[in-house]
Design a protein around this motif. Structure first.
Motif: not given
Length: 195
Positions: A172-177, A132-137
């Protein structure tokens, strides 16, 4: 020739004519994703769900993870040909879910239970069964992640076996970039298809 190029689906997915979609009824793509040549998606084992704006690199394999359903190896109930009916059903499969805005590199083998949204998986990675790979990895090229591993959100992983990179949390900016990058890549791909 008819064999080359991509097929555009009603949800604006672009699937290479040289990709192999096994069990297409069990493969769900939300929309605006790209499946490149020589990709194998194994919907014949179990459901495969792919989110929006995903990019699956050439030669990658997406296969739902298997697990052993029973440890019972008794020989009661043997059929006429001597096979145990229960032994036939020992291997079961879980659904494979890939979140939106996720990029999977070339030559990867993905047997994860879940890959989150905004995940980057480099070329030639092996994501073993039930991972299981969670978000933004971020999974570096050539990484092998052992089965049943859970990768926390915002992690950077590399190596064989894959491990967390020290001081390697993603911003945390990875969520938008990552969303912007995936949308831009899709739009660039569509422009090349129109020309």
């Amino acid at each position: 020739p008819e064999e080359e190029g991509y097929v555009k689906t009603a949800a604006y997915n672009y699937v290479s004519r040289k990709a192999f979609i096994h069990g297409a009824k069990n493969v769900e793509m939300k929309g605006k994703s790209i499946v490149h040549p020589k990709v194998h998606i194994r919907g014949d084992f179990q459901t495969v769900r792919i989110g929006r704006y995903c990019h699956i690199g050439e030669g990658s394999i997406l296969r739902p993870p298997s697990y052993q359903a029973s440890l019972d190896t008794s020989h009661e109930g043997a059929s006429e040909n001597g096979e145990n009916e229960e032994e036939k059903q020992l291997i079961k499969f879980l659904p494979l879910i890939v979140g939106s805005h996720t990029q999977i590199g070339k030559g990867c083998v993905i047997e994860a239970a879940a890959v989150g949204s905004s995940v980057y998986i480099g070329d030639n990675c092996v994501i073993s069964k039930r991972v299981i790979i969670k978000d933004c990895c971020y999974i570096a090229s050539g990484t092998v992640i052992a089965q049943d591993t859970v990768i926390p959100p915002f992690s950077r992983v590399a190596g064989c076996p894959g491990g967390m990179i020290e001081n390697g949390l993603m911003a945390e900016s990875i969520t938008t970039t990552s969303v912007d990058d995936c949308v831009e890549q899709f739009n660039e791909f569509v422009k090349t298809m129109i020309q």
